[in-house]
Design an enzyme around this catalytic site. Structure first.
Site, mmCIF file in Angstrom:
data_model
loop_
_atom_site.group_PDB
_atom_site.id
_atom_site.type_symbol
_atom_site.label_atom_id
_atom_site.label_comp_id
_atom_site.label_asym_id
_atom_site.label_seq_id
_atom_site.Cartn_x
_atom_site.Cartn_y
_atom_site.Cartn_z
ATOM 1 N N THR A 197 0.821 -1.215 0.000
ATOM 2 C CA THR A 197 0.000 0.000 0.000
ATOM 3 C C THR A 197 0.846 1.253 0.000
ATOM 4 O O THR A 197 1.908 1.273 0.614
ATOM 5 C CB THR A 197 -0.846 0.038 1.298
ATOM 6 N N ARG A 225 -11.645 -10.274 -1.442
ATOM 7 C CA ARG A 225 -11.302 -9.670 -0.145
ATOM 8 C C ARG A 225 -10.964 -8.175 -0.303
ATOM 9 O O ARG A 225 -10.237 -7.781 -1.190
ATOM 10 C CB ARG A 225 -10.100 -10.399 0.458
ATOM 11 N N GLY A 227 -9.505 -4.833 2.012
ATOM 12 C CA GLY A 227 -8.915 -4.406 3.279
ATOM 13 C C GLY A 227 -9.395 -3.009 3.627
ATOM 14 O O GLY A 227 -10.463 -2.565 3.198
ATOM 15 N N ASP A 228 -8.579 -2.313 4.376
ATOM 16 C CA ASP A 228 -8.942 -0.967 4.849
ATOM 17 C C ASP A 228 -8.741 0.113 3.785
ATOM 18 O O ASP A 228 -9.373 1.172 3.841
ATOM 19 C CB ASP A 228 -8.058 -0.601 6.051
ATOM 20 N N THR A 248 -1.535 1.647 6.904
ATOM 21 C CA THR A 248 -1.025 0.524 6.125
ATOM 22 C C THR A 248 -0.896 -0.674 7.054
ATOM 23 O O THR A 248 -0.913 -0.530 8.272
ATOM 24 C CB THR A 248 0.337 0.869 5.474
ATOM 25 N N GLY A 249 -0.775 -1.846 6.454
ATOM 26 C CA GLY A 249 -0.656 -3.046 7.280
ATOM 27 C C GLY A 249 -1.923 -3.874 7.179
ATOM 28 O O GLY A 249 -2.689 -3.733 6.220
ATOM 29 N N GLY A 251 -5.201 -4.846 6.993
ATOM 30 C CA GLY A 251 -6.402 -4.028 6.848
ATOM 31 C C GLY A 251 -7.546 -4.447 7.746
ATOM 32 O O GLY A 251 -8.310 -3.601 8.233
HETATM 33 N N1 ASP Z 1 -3.686 -2.284 4.226
HETATM 34 C C1 ASP Z 1 -3.559 -3.127 3.067
HETATM 35 C C2 ASP Z 1 -4.674 -4.113 3.056
HETATM 36 O O1 ASP Z 1 -5.037 -4.631 4.095
HETATM 37 C C3 ASP Z 1 -2.250 -3.850 2.983
HETATM 38 C C4 ASP Z 1 -0.974 -3.103 3.315
HETATM 39 O O2 ASP Z 1 -0.999 -1.956 3.726
HETATM 40 O O3 ASP Z 1 0.104 -3.693 3.185
HETATM 41 O O4 ASP Z 1 -5.158 -4.447 2.007
#
Ligand code: ASP
Length: 337
Positions: A197, A225, A227-228, A248-249, A251
């Site tokens: 992201t 799917r 995410g956030d 990020t991370g 989600g």
């Molecule tokens: N936040 C993103 C998701 O969950 C992934 C990421 O930030 O690495 O899709």
């Protein structure tokens, strides 16, 4: 000059008689400013900065900034990224401006710049979010070319590798850009990128805020799917009176606490961007308990003074900050675990 004369006059009256607040200096606002997640934020910030420094709008800056990352074929964001578990790259993005206008696309395939489609959703439709085939149809109707359904060479290799075990295991984003050449995102041994992201928030010379967030989502996720990142309030939130934040991370855990919105609300209560991000991270850790050590989430934020900050669950997350031609640098995210 006038101010100095006034000061001298007041001085002759005796400072003690004067309320100190008459002399309170207005805090300097650092603007324009742009910050974005991870090492590829350096190149993205540069594109955003080129707009901001010539008096451009934060909204244009955050769109064009992350387009640099989306266009990079050898990256974790955009069409060159890892696919879902069925072998398709699906993209999510959202954008928000200073007037609380919002646009979002999710589960979008074969379109190079989801962030620009999100902006079109914001500007050209009565809706705020389009997904899947509908989002793709809309993109094509707006003149976005339909790209070939083909994995990048790198992604194809990772996918082949992943198919051997076909096991979905989100990877903790533990690689800092310090260990990478030219801030390139890093591929981990199991074929995952260290993240997927880019989130960006900016304040322009007029003091207006905007933000963008774009992703290919977690590599090898289930088909469908989200995410956030395309969810306003989770992956991104902007309040032009207070500040802006992005995430990020993992989600799923950002959505669980309405992460970016929470960070902005904490700034509204008086917390600095860094402390607001920290509190949001702490909330995830409290919910997850011992399992928190298996996930990574990072938040970054700016406020109306142009102060910035970031925090993450564990070591390895960093973000790029730019507020001058010669000031575009990485900041290691402070972490809790
Ligand atoms: N936040 C993103 C998701 O969950 C992934 C990421 O930030 O690495 O899709």
């Amino acid at each position: 000059m006038l101010a100095r004369r006034k000061f001298l006059q007041l001085g002759s009256l005796g400072l003690s008689a004067i309320s100190f607040s008459s002399f309170k200096l207005k805090p300097t606002v650092r603007k324009p400013i742009v910050i974005s997640t991870w090492g590829e934020g350096i190149a993205a910030n540069q594109a955003a900065w080129n707009i901001l420094k010539s008096g451009g709008r934060a909204l244009d800056a955050v769109e064009q900034g992350v387009m640099v990352t989306e266009a990079s074929q050898n990256c974790c964001v955009g069409l060159g990224a890892n696919p879902d578990r069925d072998g398709f790259v699906t993209l999510d993005a959202c954008i928000m401006d200073e007037n609380a206008n919002i646009g979002s696309v999710a589960f979008l395939e074969r379109i190079k710049h989801p962030i620009s489609v999100a902006r079109k959703v914001m500007e050209k439709t009565p809706h705020v979010m389009l997904v899947g085939i509908g989002a793709q149809q809309f993109a094509v109707s707006q003149g976005f070319p339909l790209e070939p359904q083909k994995l990048s060479e790198e992604a194809q290799k990772s996918y082949n590798n992943w198919l051997i075990k076909s096991e979905y295991k989100p990877v903790i984003n533990i690689e800092s850009s310090k260990n990478q050449t030219a801030f390139a995102p890093k591929k981990l041994d199991n074929g995952n990128w260290n993240h997927d992201t880019i989130g960006m928030v900016a304040m322009d010379a007029n003091g207006n805020l905007s933000g963008s967030c774009t992703t290919s989502g977690m590599g090898f996720k289930m088909r469908g799917r989200l995410g956030d990142s395309p969810i306003i309030g989770a992956g991104l939130f902007v309040d032009n009176e207070i500040g802006a934040a992005t995430a990020t991370g993992q989600g799923e855990d950002v959505i669980r606490i309405c992460g970016a919105h929470l960070v902005v609300e904490l700034m509204r209560q008086g917390l600095s961007p860094e402390n607001a991000c920290k509190k949001a991270v702490e909330r995830i850790i409290k919910i997850k308990g011992a399992a928190a050590k298996n996930i990574q989430v990072g938040f970054i934020a700016i406020n109306k003074q142009g102060e910035y900050g970031g925090y993450c669950i564990q070591k390895g997350f960093d973000f790029a900050v730019c507020y001058a031609d010669d000031k575009n640098f990485m900041v290691p995210g402070k972490y809790i675990i």
